[in-house]
Every structure is written in C-alpha cells, then in structure tokens.
Design an enzyme around this catalytic site. Structure first.
Site, PDB file in Angstrom:
ATOM      1  CB  CYS A   2      50.548  47.957  52.685  1.00 50.92           C
ATOM      2  SG  CYS A   2      49.234  47.496  53.791  1.00 50.92           S
ATOM      3  NE  ARG A  27      51.863  48.571  46.544  1.00 53.58           N
ATOM      4  CZ  ARG A  27      52.423  47.420  46.206  1.00 53.58           C
ATOM      5  NH1 ARG A  27      52.971  47.283  45.017  1.00 53.58           N
ATOM      6  NH2 ARG A  27      52.465  46.415  47.038  1.00 53.58           N
ATOM      7  CD1 TRP A  72      43.497  48.996  50.706  1.00 56.10           C
ATOM      8  CD2 TRP A  72      43.646  46.874  51.393  1.00 56.10           C
ATOM      9  NE1 TRP A  72      42.424  48.319  50.198  1.00 56.10           N
ATOM     10  CE2 TRP A  72      42.486  47.020  50.596  1.00 56.10           C
ATOM     11  CE3 TRP A  72      43.928  45.623  51.928  1.00 56.10           C
ATOM     12  CZ2 TRP A  72      41.630  45.959  50.329  1.00 56.10           C
ATOM     13  CZ3 TRP A  72      43.069  44.566  51.655  1.00 56.10           C
ATOM     14  CH2 TRP A  72      41.933  44.739  50.864  1.00 56.10           C
ATOM     15  CG  ASN A  98      53.585  46.412  52.527  1.00 55.95           C
ATOM     16  OD1 ASN A  98      53.243  47.299  53.286  1.00 55.95           O
ATOM     17  ND2 ASN A  98      54.029  46.637  51.308  1.00 55.95           N
ATOM     18  N   GLY A  99      52.016  42.786  54.716  1.00 60.33           N
ATOM     19  CA  GLY A  99      51.866  41.355  54.948  1.00 60.33           C
ATOM     20  C   GLY A  99      51.025  41.103  56.180  1.00 60.33           C
ATOM     21  CD  GLU A 468      37.469  42.803  33.140  1.00 58.12           C
ATOM     22  OE1 GLU A 468      37.312  42.037  34.093  1.00 58.12           O
ATOM     23  OE2 GLU A 468      38.214  43.797  33.196  1.00 58.12           O
ATOM     24  CE  LYS A 472      38.124  46.990  34.988  1.00 53.56           C
ATOM     25  NZ  LYS A 472      38.708  45.704  34.952  1.00 53.56           N
ATOM     26  CD  GLU A 475      37.600  47.239  38.882  1.00 53.66           C
ATOM     27  OE1 GLU A 475      38.295  46.986  39.871  1.00 53.66           O
ATOM     28  OE2 GLU A 475      37.827  46.768  37.757  1.00 53.66           O
ATOM     29  CG  HIS A 491      17.891  29.565  35.071  1.00 56.55           C
ATOM     30  ND1 HIS A 491      16.818  28.704  34.931  1.00 56.55           N
ATOM     31  CD2 HIS A 491      18.641  29.395  33.947  1.00 56.55           C
ATOM     32  CE1 HIS A 491      16.923  28.031  33.797  1.00 56.55           C
ATOM     33  NE2 HIS A 491      18.025  28.436  33.181  1.00 56.55           N
ATOM     34  CE  LYS A 590      47.020  47.673  38.507  1.00 58.94           C
ATOM     35  NZ  LYS A 590      45.887  47.523  37.574  1.00 58.94           N
TER      36      LYS A 590
HETATM   37  C1  G6P Z   1      43.024  43.431  42.318  1.00 61.84           C
HETATM   38  C2  G6P Z   1      43.038  44.462  41.203  1.00 61.84           C
HETATM   39  C3  G6P Z   1      42.443  43.879  39.935  1.00 61.84           C
HETATM   40  C4  G6P Z   1      43.149  42.584  39.559  1.00 61.84           C
HETATM   41  C5  G6P Z   1      43.161  41.590  40.718  1.00 61.84           C
HETATM   42  C6  G6P Z   1      44.075  40.409  40.430  1.00 61.84           C
HETATM   43  O1  G6P Z   1      41.717  43.187  42.710  1.00 61.84           O
HETATM   44  O2  G6P Z   1      42.310  45.609  41.581  1.00 61.84           O
HETATM   45  O3  G6P Z   1      42.553  44.809  38.881  1.00 61.84           O
HETATM   46  O4  G6P Z   1      42.505  42.018  38.460  1.00 61.84           O
HETATM   47  O5  G6P Z   1      43.657  42.215  41.907  1.00 61.84           O
HETATM   48  O6  G6P Z   1      45.391  40.884  40.345  1.00 61.84           O
HETATM   49  P1  G6P Z   1      46.574  40.193  39.570  1.00 61.84           P
HETATM   50  O7  G6P Z   1      47.754  41.086  39.781  1.00 61.84           O
HETATM   51  O8  G6P Z   1      46.769  38.833  40.216  1.00 61.84           O
HETATM   52  O9  G6P Z   1      46.192  40.058  38.146  1.00 61.84           O
END
Ligand code: G6P
Length: 595
Positions: A2, A27, A72, A98-99, A468, A472, A475, A491, A590
């Site tokens: 949010c 975000r 969100w 937010n929260g 990673e 990527k 997502e 396994h 984000k």
């Molecule tokens: C969300 C974002 C990711 C990020 C993760 C952790 O899922 O989409 O890109 O890696 O949060 O966020 P941070 O700000 O704690 O690195």
C-alpha cells in the site's frame, strides 16, 4: 505494498495526488482512491489502476487539501468498497492507512454497538469512526485518541472537511513528509514527492504530525518533538525510466555504476567496516544472516563468502521463519539485509535479536528507513531508488557490501586478498561487457519463453544464484521456475525432467566444476535441454550442453555478480517475449510491510 500520499497548500490537490500515486505504483497495488476537501469532501476510489481512476474522475474536483492511496489487499478482496480512503458516518472525515490492525474486530463490534455504520470489510475503517467518536474540535487530538485504541501497525493520513490541516502518524509502517514552500506532502516513500521537493522529514514510530501549508508540528505522547528535514540526494531522473522500456531494464543497466559508486563510497568512508571487528573473532564468532526474497539470496551468497574467507560458522535464515526458531542470544553478530528497510518480517527479526542482546548490522538501500532506526550499525548500499518490483541493482549492491565487509580483514593470504580487491574494482567493466552483449542473451530468453517450466542449478556460491535466477524468471515472466543445488536434482526433480523442462546450469571453474559437468550429463540423459553459463574460453561445457552463454572471466568469488546479471537479463527478455507487465508483476509488491 500500500502507498499513501497527501497534499496541503495553494495548488489544486487532485493532479498532485494522482501524480504522487503514479510514482508509488511500483510498490504494487490492486485498487486506489483519493479524497479532496474543499467545500465538501469528495471521495473517489475503485479496484483499478491509477490511470483508470484518473480517467473516471468527474471533471470538477476542487480543493487544496487531499489524500490518496494505493491498496494491496489484506483484509477484504480488492473492490471499490474496500479501497481507501475510508470515512466516518458524518461524511466529513477521510483516512488512508497502511499496516494491520490486530484488534479491529473488537473495535468494530464496539463501534457498531455505539451506532456506527460500516461499509467495507477492511480493518482500516475503524479509524475514521474512532476519530469521529473522539473529535471535539481538535483533529490531531482525536487522531491521537483513536490510535491509542489500536493494536497493530499503521501509517495513516487523515483529513476532515472544514479543518485546514492534514494529520499524519506512523507506527511500524513507513511515512515521510515532503517539505515544500507554502505546501507540504505526505508519502509512504520518497520517489512519490520528488517532483515537488527533495526536503523530507522521516517520521518515527508514535509520531503524530499536524501539517498545514506553512508548517509541520510533530508530537509524541502529547509532547512536541523536533524532526529536521533531510535533503534527499536522489533526483527525479533517478526515479524515472530514462529512455528505457522498463525500470527493470534501466536498473539492470545501472549496475556497473552501482558497483563503482559502492566501492568508491566504502573506500572513502571515515571508518572502514573492518574497523568494526565484525569478522575478527576467530573461531568463537558466529554470524547469523536474515533476509527475505532476493535479499535472502544475497544473504545466502554472503554465507558462502564469509565462511570461505573467515572459516567461521555463518547461518542464513529467512527472516519470516526466524520467529519460530530457538534462542539467538548466543550469537555474536547478526546481519539483516533489506533493500527497503521496511520489510515487516525483517524488522520483527531485528527487534527480537536486539531484545536477546545480539548486535545487528543492517544492510539497506534506504536512508532513514525503519530498519536503520533499530539497528546497531547500518551499511548503506548505493543503488539509488529501485522502482521495478523485481530487485536487481539492489541485490548487486548488497553483494558489494558483503564483499567489502569481508575482504579487508579476510583470513587469507595477503597477496590473494590484494588480488581480490583489484578484481573487485574491475567488476564494473566486466558487467558492462555482459550488458553490451545483451542481444545474445535475449535470443536465449526467446527460447526459454516457450516453456512452462525451467530449472536453474548451481553449486557452492552459485547455488543461491540459481535460486535468484529462478525467482527472477517466475516473478516477472510467470514461467514456473525452480532453483536447485545441482546435487539435489536427483532427489526428486529428476521426475520432472523432459524435453519440456529446460535446465539453466551455472558452471564456474572452481571446486564445483567437475560435479557440475556430471550433473549436466545426468540432465541431458533425461532429455532436458541445457543452457549453461560458462566462463569465456571454456570449450568443454559446450560439448555437453545444448547451448552456452559466455560470461567474462572473474575470480570465482565474484561469479555470483556476473552470473546474476546474465540471469536478470534472461528473465527480463523472457518476460518481454511473453508480453508481461515487467515492472509491476501481478500480485507482487515492492515493499512488503505486513507479516
Ligand atoms: C518483496 C520484493 C522483493 C524483495 C523482498 C524483500 O518481495 O518484491 O524484490 O527482495 O520483498 O524486500 P527487502 O526490501 O527486505 O529487501
């Protein structure tokens, strides 16, 4: 997650609110809305994108005071009723939040008994009703009383028609005030206000700010507190696409600069990280690393780096799981990695570590973020604002911070250490060479884009890189992808291998090389096409893999940097090929400020 915006000043609030909301889109959100006060309160909201809201707004919305929100969903599905702003029974109060409010059910039941009528399923809606209940001529006071009843986390912006002020308050959820000339702004994040001002007040937990066009007064527990504006060094251009088709591509391309800036900043720092003595405790020291998402993958790479360079036990754990693990007080040092500095699970982990007496170093990209306020020490990465939901340059900057924390005091031969530091300085040029050749990676990505399932495998330092790479790809392209330690494929995942499931193998000329070759052969024998990342000049792997992508020669310690950049491009171009909304993938946010 949010986003909150607010405006008070001499200009019409509507276009400013919409512009600020658009700047917060990165975000992640599913609905949005604005409330503008000026001869009546006008609230417009829906489960739509900001652009669609802009188009469906009535022409006449006038007022120089307003708030806005991107939501969100947590409590209640995305819908017009659940979108913010929320109001009270009089139709004069508007609140964005937010929260999460943990005791909202009890509060709601009580308010209903007292005659309040609710129109959404959200936890937020109790706030305007509580403010209505407590309002006695002073809006700031009423907000303070309402928040006093609330258990949970919040960042809120509140306005009331006929009252020429905005109220902002925070607890465990980010909120800043943008300070202008004769006008002021509220936002969840700095990029939202950069078009208007670069002077920013970072509110702290339990702060309640009364904001007019002329000034900002902050109180805590009823007492006035001083909060000085900071000058933000990010420019509007930093937070814009700069000619690239997507923020993600721009951010991938910024990585040579990020590496250079990071090294320069750490070199010129007054106090080097090795002065902190973090990794000089010999065999008795142990390190715990905690993070979420991509930052967790950086932490896993960090584990391999630190164990390799210091021969000390290092654990990397998911911050979201840490609360379920045993006592941590025996640990001598914790490192929490969080790009945003606002991830709820990371913040919770820091608080627990501190309460158990374990010192915490936070690696973050955001100055003034919540994590920086609860840490013992902060290492800032120099990535600049990262807008695309998928983390790229922030991850590379985190790796640079880890290398730089480790190398100066690494327990290795001095000549090797100096050689590694020299190599580190050459990394920007090597990453640039990958970017210059991105067309070739795009061709591989076009092949990958045809499949519905892809595996990524690596060993040692490149095992987290495989994780990673898979993250990527899934997502942003929505292709099912899994990262595996190459030795683990047999396994279980072998059952899924076939001509329909390609495998991306990360091959580095270190102790893992021979085993990786064997793994590639095993995969080939089960029919999966193999794309291998190999060091340039390697002609052995090409004989067993279906195709290879050459990466510039680096010391294996730095292979996570170059390999990850290739995998970022692979994911980006696969997602582009599939026509995905790369910067704002569905259902993702984000900055994840809820547990
Ligand atoms: C969300 C974002 C990711 C990020 C993760 C952790 O899922 O989409 O890109 O890696 O949060 O966020 P941070 O700000 O704690 O690195």
């Amino acid at each position: 997650m949010c986003g909150i915006v607010g405006y008070i000043g001499e200009r019409q609030a509507r276009p400013i609110l919409l512009n600020c909301l658009a700047r917060l889109e990165y975000r992640g959100y599913d609905s949005c809305g604005i409330a503008v006060a000026g001869g009546g309160l006008q609230v417009h909201k829906d489960a739509v994108r900001v652009q669609a809201l802009r188009e469906q707004l009535p022409r006449r919305i006038e007022g120089k005071l307003g708030i806005g929100h991107t939501r969100w969903a947590t409590h209640g599905a995305p819908s017009r009723a659940n979108a913010h702003p929320h109001g009270d029974c009089t139709g004069r109060i508007a609140v964005v939040h937010n929260g999460v409010i943990h005791n909202f059910q009890q509060l709601r039941q009580q308010l209903v008994k007292e005659g309040h009528k609710f129109s959404s399923e959200t936890d937020t809606e109790v706030i305007p009703h509580l403010i209505e209940k407590y309002f006695d001529g002073d809006l700031g006071e009423a907000v303070a009383k309402a928040l006093n009843d609330i258990e949970g986390s919040y960042a809120v912006a509140v306005l009331m028609d006929g009252v020429p002020e905005l109220i902002a308050a925070r607890k465990e959820s980010p909120l800043i005030i943008g300070v202008g000339d004769g006008e002021n702004f509220i936002a969840s994040d700095v990029p939202a206000v950069l078009d208007y001002t670069s002077r920013v007040i970072y509110l702290e937990d339990d702060d309640i700010a009364v904001i007019t066009g002329e000034g900002v007064q902050v109180k805590r527990n009823g007492e006035a507190v001083a909060r000085k504006p900071h000058q933000v060094t990010w420019s509007v251009e930093d937070a814009q696409k700069g000619g690239y088709e997507h923020f993600m591509l721009k951010e991938i391309h910024e990585q040579p600069r990020v590496i250079r800036d990071t090294i320069r900043a750490y070199l010129t720092a007054d106090e080097t990280m090795s002065d902190w003595g973090v990794f000089q405790k010999g065999d008795s020291g142990d390190v715990l690393m905690l993070a979420c998402g991509t930052s967790y993958h950086a932490a896993l790479v960090g584990k391999y780096i630190l164990e390799g360079l210091f021969k000390i036990p290092v654990r990397a754990e998911l911050a979201s799981e840490f609360g379920y693990l045993g006592q941590s007080s025996a640990r001598s040092q914790a490192i929490v990695i969080t790009q945003s500095g606002e991830t709820a699970d990371a913040l919770k982990a820091i608080k627990r570590l501190r309460s158990e007496g374990c010192p915490v170093i936070v690696i973050t990209n955001v100055v003034g973020s919540s994590a920086t306020r609860v840490a013992d020490r902060v290492v800032y990465t120099m990535a600049g604002p990262e807008i695309s939901v998928a983390a790229t340059k922030s991850y590379t900057a985190q790796l640079m911070a880890l290398y730089w924390m480790a190398l100066p005091s690494a327990k290795i031969d001095l000549r090797r250490r100096d050689g590694l530091v020299m190599e580190l300085r050459q990394l920007p040029g090597k990453v640039q060479r990958i970017l210059d050749d991105e067309e070739k990676i795009a061709q591989h990505a076009a092949q990958i884009a045809k499949y519905n399932s892809v595996f990524f495998i690596g060993r040692g330092l490149n095992y987290p890189v495989a994780l990673e790479g898979a993250l990527k790809l899934k997502e942003i392209s929505y292709i099912h992808a899994e990262g595996y330690a190459a030795g683990e494929l047999k396994h279980g995942p072998f059952a899924l291998l076939s001509g329909e499931a390609p495998v991306v193998a990360l091959v580095t000329p270190d102790a893992t090389y021979d085993a990786m070759l064997t793994n590639i052969k095993e995969v080939k024998a089960r029919g999966s096409p193999v794309i291998a990342l190999v060091e340039e000049g390697d002609d052995v792997v090409a004989e067993v893999a279906d195709s290879v992508i050459s990466v510039p020669k680096v010391d294996p310690l730095f292979s996570p940097v170059v390999n990850t950049v290739v995998l970022q491009l692979l994911a980006y171009y696969a997602a582009r090929e599939r026509g995905c909304p790369i910067d704002f993938p569905r259902n993702l946010a984000k900055s994840v400020t809820v547990e």
